[in-house]
Design a protein around this motif. Structure first.
Motif, PDB file in Angstrom:
ATOM      1  N   TYR A  55       0.817  -1.211   0.000  1.00  0.00           N
ATOM      2  CA  TYR A  55       0.000   0.000   0.000  1.00  0.00           C
ATOM      3  C   TYR A  55       0.854   1.266   0.000  1.00  0.00           C
ATOM      4  N   ASN A  56       0.307   2.310  -0.644  1.00  0.00           N
ATOM      5  CA  ASN A  56       0.890   3.642  -0.548  1.00  0.00           C
ATOM      6  C   ASN A  56       0.492   4.223   0.809  1.00  0.00           C
ATOM      7  N   PHE A  57       1.248   5.211   1.260  1.00  0.00           N
ATOM      8  CA  PHE A  57       0.893   5.828   2.533  1.00  0.00           C
ATOM      9  C   PHE A  57       1.256   7.313   2.517  1.00  0.00           C
ATOM     10  N   ARG A  58       0.666   8.031   3.444  1.00  0.00           N
ATOM     11  CA  ARG A  58       0.990   9.443   3.686  1.00  0.00           C
ATOM     12  C   ARG A  58       0.970   9.641   5.187  1.00  0.00           C
ATOM     13  N   ILE A  59       2.070  10.155   5.730  1.00  0.00           N
ATOM     14  CA  ILE A  59       2.153  10.379   7.168  1.00  0.00           C
ATOM     15  C   ILE A  59       2.797  11.740   7.429  1.00  0.00           C
ATOM     16  N   PRO A  60       2.532  12.343   8.583  1.00  0.00           N
ATOM     17  CA  PRO A  60       3.199  13.606   8.923  1.00  0.00           C
ATOM     18  C   PRO A  60       4.717  13.426   8.970  1.00  0.00           C
ATOM     19  N   PHE A  61       5.442  14.424   8.510  1.00  0.00           N
ATOM     20  CA  PHE A  61       6.897  14.334   8.461  1.00  0.00           C
ATOM     21  C   PHE A  61       7.494  14.086   9.839  1.00  0.00           C
ATOM     22  N   THR A  62       6.934  14.677  10.877  1.00  0.00           N
ATOM     23  CA  THR A  62       7.495  14.506  12.225  1.00  0.00           C
ATOM     24  C   THR A  62       7.493  13.038  12.634  1.00  0.00           C
ATOM     25  N   TYR A  63       6.420  12.299  12.289  1.00  0.00           N
ATOM     26  CA  TYR A  63       6.358  10.868  12.599  1.00  0.00           C
ATOM     27  C   TYR A  63       7.407  10.105  11.796  1.00  0.00           C
ATOM     28  N   PHE A  64       7.521  10.460  10.517  1.00  0.00           N
ATOM     29  CA  PHE A  64       8.478   9.814   9.626  1.00  0.00           C
ATOM     30  C   PHE A  64       9.899   9.978  10.161  1.00  0.00           C
ATOM     31  N   LYS A  65      10.256  11.211  10.480  1.00  0.00           N
ATOM     32  CA  LYS A  65      11.603  11.497  10.968  1.00  0.00           C
ATOM     33  C   LYS A  65      11.871  10.805  12.297  1.00  0.00           C
ATOM     34  N   LEU A  99      -6.163   7.034  -3.234  1.00  0.00           N
ATOM     35  CA  LEU A  99      -7.564   6.644  -3.289  1.00  0.00           C
ATOM     36  C   LEU A  99      -7.693   5.145  -3.084  1.00  0.00           C
ATOM     37  N   PRO A 100      -8.763   4.697  -2.430  1.00  0.00           N
ATOM     38  CA  PRO A 100      -8.908   3.270  -2.105  1.00  0.00           C
ATOM     39  C   PRO A 100      -8.694   2.347  -3.304  1.00  0.00           C
ATOM     40  N   GLU A 101      -9.165   2.764  -4.472  1.00  0.00           N
ATOM     41  CA  GLU A 101      -9.035   1.901  -5.649  1.00  0.00           C
ATOM     42  C   GLU A 101      -7.618   1.903  -6.236  1.00  0.00           C
ATOM     43  N   ASN A 102      -6.762   2.827  -5.761  1.00  0.00           N
ATOM     44  CA  ASN A 102      -5.402   2.933  -6.304  1.00  0.00           C
ATOM     45  C   ASN A 102      -4.302   2.605  -5.297  1.00  0.00           C
ATOM     46  N   ARG A 103      -4.652   2.517  -4.026  1.00  0.00           N
ATOM     47  CA  ARG A 103      -3.628   2.392  -2.977  1.00  0.00           C
ATOM     48  C   ARG A 103      -2.832   1.095  -3.064  1.00  0.00           C
ATOM     49  N   LYS A 104      -3.489   0.034  -3.484  1.00  0.00           N
ATOM     50  CA  LYS A 104      -2.858  -1.283  -3.465  1.00  0.00           C
ATOM     51  C   LYS A 104      -2.119  -1.532  -4.781  1.00  0.00           C
TER      52      LYS A 104
END
Length: 357
Positions: A55-65, A99-104
């Motif tokens: 899956y694709n993801f998006r997270i806040p940079f602070t969490y990533f770092k 988008l749900p149909e594109n994430r996987k």
């Protein structure tokens, strides 16, 4: 953004991601590829068969770092010199992928991973204005050589990967294919232009941690245990030769373990969708039928065809060495211990069975 290597096998090759920051709107997010649905009860089985979705993801940079500070892995950032229209196109593309149909998407270790998607995103959004220059590349590497660059030679991960992956990874990678590794994406970005100007405006280190090495303690390493195997087989075979007998438990273990390994290689080759596990001629020494022959060797009385069977196994070991010499498939150097152990025992078995026939 590029992340350094870590201790776990999944982290040995680093990570790549894209950061979008707009201080005026209070946006600072990281887009990436390569997370699993950990609630799937069949995740491990699907992963082995390459039938699980990534899956694709998006997270806040602070969490990533923060996550990589905890893992003690460096993070470097390359700020891209793009205009508003180009940035908007990239963010729109990344958001559409969420988008749900594109994430996987179907993960492939060599051709569709967290690193390979980075140039693909820019190619699809920037079009012909994007130019990749490969003049900085001075050497060619096979996929196996590239994988080895990130692993300790005397490690179970290195040995296991060489056991599981076949001859298909012993071809030279093209300059573009080098970017299945995050560090090569990082270097390639320095030699990429948009509309004739360098795409990278500035570089910075966000998490300044020296590159780590994670050597395997010698007493836990494959060299130590495979050397123990060779010495044990040599000692027991010498004793059997002198006593004119056969240690059944030793033959059972050698045949059972090589047969089990062969079954795994067969499964990865023919019953999964992984391309990198095809054409794996480790199957010659890790001969799958050994799993069943092992139970015959646990008995005192053996059928006459076992001697012919052992001769075939010796021929297969010779063929393994030939394929290695001509570099049709490059095997782990640690395999030498196993081939010596098996050859020694097979030669003894053939001679012993001849005398007791």
């Amino acid at each position: 953004m590029t992340v350094g290597t870590g201790e776990e096998l999944a982290a040995k090759f680093g990570h790549s991601a894209i950061r979008f920051q707009d201080s005026s709107l209070g946006i600072d997010e990281v887009y990436g590829y390569g997370t699993y649905d950990f609630e799937d009860s069949k995740l491990l089985f699907k992963f082995y068969r390459r039938q699980t979705g990534i899956y694709n993801f998006r997270i806040p940079f602070t969490y990533f770092k923060r996550s990589y500070e905890i893992e003690q892995r460096w993070v470097r950032e390359q700020e891209l010199d793009l205009d508003l229209e180009q940035k908007t196109a990239i963010v729109a593309f990344l958001e559409n992928n969420l988008l749900p149909e594109n994430r996987k998407y179907q993960y492939d270790f060599l051709f569709d991973n967290c690193a390979t998607v980075i140039p693909q995103v820019f190619e699809k959004t920037l079009g012909n204005s994007l130019q990749l220059n490969y003049d900085h590349l001075e050497e060619e590497f096979t996929f196996r050589e590239l994988i080895h660059q990130n692993l300790e030679l005397n490690s179970w991960s290195n040995f296991g990967i060489d056991l599981a992956l076949g001859a298909v990874i012993d071809r030279k990678a093209t300059p573009y294919e080098l970017m299945f590794l995050p560090l090569y994406v990082y270097e390639q970005m320095k030699h990429t232009t948009v509309d004739g100007k360098p795409i990278v405006k500035t570089e910075s280190v966000l998490v300044d941690i020296p590159a780590q090495s994670y050597p395997t303690p010698f007493l836990l390493s494959p060299v130590f245990w495979l050397l123990i195997l060779l010495l044990t087989v040599a000692f027991m075979t010498y004793k059997d030769h002198r006593a004119k007998k056969r240690t059944k438990w030793l033959d059972f273990l050698l045949f059972f373990i090589t047969g089990l390994a062969g079954q795994l290689i067969l499964f990865l080759w023919f019953f999964t969708d992984h391309d990198a596990t095809k054409m794996n001629f480790n199957l010659l020494w890790a001969f799958a039928p050994n799993l069943f022959v092992a139970f015959l060797l646990a008995k005192s009385s053996l059928p006459k065809w076992i001697r012919t069977y052992v001769f075939i196994l010796l021929c297969f070991i010779g063929l393994t060495i030939l394929l290695w010499l001509i570099k049709f498939q490059v095997f782990s150097v640690l395999l030498i211990f196993i081939l010596l152990s098996l050859s020694l025992r097979y030669l003894f078995l053939r001679n012993h069975l001849r005398k007791t026939a």
